[in-house]
Design a protein around this motif. Structure first.
Motif, PDB file in Angstrom:
ATOM      1  N   SER A 291       0.845  -1.205   0.000  1.00 56.16           N
ATOM      2  CA  SER A 291       0.000   0.000   0.000  1.00 56.16           C
ATOM      3  C   SER A 291       0.875   1.247   0.000  1.00 56.16           C
ATOM      4  CB  SER A 291      -0.894   0.007   1.235  1.00 56.16           C
ATOM      5  OG  SER A 291      -0.111   0.294   2.381  1.00 56.16           O
ATOM      6  N   LYS A 292       0.247   2.393  -0.223  1.00 60.96           N
ATOM      7  CA  LYS A 292       0.974   3.657  -0.294  1.00 60.96           C
ATOM      8  C   LYS A 292       1.692   3.971   1.039  1.00 60.96           C
ATOM      9  CE  LYS A 292       0.280   8.180  -2.331  1.00 60.96           C
ATOM     10  NZ  LYS A 292      -0.655   9.286  -2.544  1.00 60.96           N
ATOM     11  N   VAL A 293       0.982   3.701   2.153  1.00 63.12           N
ATOM     12  CA  VAL A 293       1.598   3.974   3.467  1.00 63.12           C
ATOM     13  C   VAL A 293       2.805   3.073   3.684  1.00 63.12           C
ATOM     14  CG1 VAL A 293       1.155   4.235   5.926  1.00 63.12           C
ATOM     15  CG2 VAL A 293      -0.743   4.259   4.337  1.00 63.12           C
TER      16      VAL A 293
ATOM     17  N   ASN B 146       4.678   1.720   1.485  1.00 65.10           N
ATOM     18  CA  ASN B 146       5.728   2.235   0.613  1.00 65.10           C
ATOM     19  C   ASN B 146       6.459   3.399   1.252  1.00 65.10           C
ATOM     20  OD1 ASN B 146       6.649   1.460  -1.907  1.00 65.10           O
ATOM     21  ND2 ASN B 146       4.601   1.733  -2.787  1.00 65.10           N
ATOM     22  N   PHE B 147       5.655   4.296   1.811  1.00 62.52           N
ATOM     23  CA  PHE B 147       6.213   5.479   2.452  1.00 62.52           C
ATOM     24  C   PHE B 147       7.098   5.086   3.638  1.00 62.52           C
ATOM     25  CE2 PHE B 147       5.895   8.527   5.937  1.00 62.52           C
ATOM     26  CZ  PHE B 147       6.483   9.633   5.356  1.00 62.52           C
TER      27      PHE B 147
ATOM     28  N   PHE C 154      11.034   8.835  -2.057  1.00 63.13           N
ATOM     29  CA  PHE C 154       9.587   8.948  -1.933  1.00 63.13           C
ATOM     30  C   PHE C 154       9.219  10.397  -2.160  1.00 63.13           C
ATOM     31  CE2 PHE C 154       5.424   9.218  -0.003  1.00 63.13           C
ATOM     32  CZ  PHE C 154       4.850   7.984  -0.300  1.00 63.13           C
TER      33      PHE C 154
ATOM     34  N   LYS D 137       2.447  13.406   5.155  1.00 65.47           N
ATOM     35  CA  LYS D 137       2.602  12.353   4.158  1.00 65.47           C
ATOM     36  C   LYS D 137       1.803  11.111   4.536  1.00 65.47           C
ATOM     37  CE  LYS D 137       4.395  12.906   1.043  1.00 65.47           C
ATOM     38  NZ  LYS D 137       3.851  13.699  -0.096  1.00 65.47           N
TER      39      LYS D 137
ATOM     40  N   GLU E 288      -2.127  11.673   4.255  1.00 64.95           N
ATOM     41  CA  GLU E 288      -2.500  11.793   2.851  1.00 64.95           C
ATOM     42  C   GLU E 288      -2.447  10.415   2.173  1.00 64.95           C
ATOM     43  OE1 GLU E 288      -0.287  14.942   0.485  1.00 64.95           O
ATOM     44  OE2 GLU E 288       0.254  13.091  -0.555  1.00 64.95           O
ATOM     45  N   SER E 289      -1.486   9.588   2.576  1.00 66.48           N
ATOM     46  CA  SER E 289      -1.376   8.244   1.989  1.00 66.48           C
ATOM     47  C   SER E 289      -2.496   7.326   2.461  1.00 66.48           C
ATOM     48  CB  SER E 289      -0.039   7.601   2.347  1.00 66.48           C
ATOM     49  OG  SER E 289       1.031   8.426   2.003  1.00 66.48           O
TER      50      SER E 289
END
Ligand SMILES: [Zn+2]
Length: 306
Positions: free
Chosen positions: A2-4, A6-7, A33, A116, A119-120
């Motif tokens: 997921s985006k989180v 990844n972050f 990132f 960040k 938003e993710s």
């Protein structure tokens, strides 16, 4: 991923790289990132400020010792030790200044990371402000850390003097040893900056998950750096889920914490830990209208601010 996730991975990779290349400038280590580009500069500024405070602290002690020695012709080392512990330590302003710099750094970093993270998780509910609970925590932790660092420096200085008394060293020997104390070293500034970006990262994860209505649980993720041996009990924690406002109970030691590296943990569980925690998202809450979710966030914030 997921985006989180990844972050969090990019963030951890950046921290691990910064730790491995400890003779390189932090701004030469670029996180991959979008939006994290400003982080190396923030951490580097913090490192520079700490290094400067440590240099000033060293300068103060060396200067004061010289002044004391020249005032009283050939004082004993015992007299110098007494002067340090009874007078000089109390005038040391390192803790106060370091505490301010650290609070500023943590507040800024937590805000940037929360932006960040939130938003993710859900673009409908972007980060607006840190809760009072976290702002208070920042102040509290900065003061504690500052006192601890100052205490360790004072202990090291005391040890130089008591060792010198025992060994019959000269005042010049003491001066040289004091100058080379690792407590005043640039390396200590780097280590502190890295440890505190990890602390900020943990706290930002907690704050973001507390404020994001769709996050119902947090999940421990074990992560090590190449430099360090993974500890088995943190490997065993991998995948463990608890409610966002509940505490994890660490396997083996039985210590409890809100997040990895929680300052409430003992040093044994904190030092060199690179674990993170991911959000467990409830899709049905994620699918609510923006107004409904904003309402939920406001309720959570009210709770955190009370
Ligand atoms: Zn760990």
């Amino acid at each position: 991923m997921s985006k989180v996730e990844n972050f969090l991975k990019s963030l951890n990779d950046f921290i691990a790289k910064a730790e491995e290349k400890d003779d390189e400038k932090l701004t030469d280590v670029v996180p991959d990132f979008p939006g994290l580009e400003i982080l190396p500069k923030i951490v580097e500024d913090y490192e520079k400020k700490i290094a400067k405070l440590l240099r000033n602290q060293r300068k103060l002690y060396l200067k004061e010792m010289k002044a004391f020695v020249s005032k009283d012709d050939k004082p004993t080392l015992e007299a110098i030790l007494q002067y340090f512990t009874n007078n000089l330590f109390a005038t040391d302003e390192f803790a106060e200044e370091f505490g301010e710099v650290t609070a500023e750094f943590l507040q800024l970093t937590i805000e940037e990371l929360c932006k960040k993270l939130m938003e993710s998780i859900d673009p409908d509910i972007p980060f607006v402000e840190t809760s009072t609970q976290t702002t208070n925590w920042v102040k509290d932790w900065s003061t504690k850390l500052a006192d601890l660092m100052q205490l360790n420096t004072h202990k090291a200085i005391e040890k130089v003097l008591t060792d010198a008394i025992e060994n019959g060293d000269s005042i010049q020997d003491v001066e040289l040893k004091m100058k080379d104390l690792p407590e005043f070293d640039r390396k200590r500034a780097r280590t502190t900056a890295i440890t505190e970006i990890l602390t900020a990262s943990s706290r930002a994860q907690w704050e973001s998950y507390m404020q994001s209505p769709a996050v119902v649980k947090k999940k421990w993720k074990h992560s090590g750096s190449k430099k360090n041996q993974p500890r088995e009990n943190h490997v065993a924690m991998d995948g463990v889920e608890v409610g966002v406002d509940e505490e994890f109970k660490i396997e083996g030691s039985g210590e409890t914490c809100q997040y990895p590296r929680d300052p409430s943990l003992s040093a044994k569980e904190r030092v060199n830990c690179h674990c993170t925690m991911g959000p467990v998202v409830d899709e049905s809450i994620l699918g609510l209208s923006q107004e409904e979710k904003e309402q939920l966030r406001q309720e959570a914030l009210k709770e955190l601010n009370s």
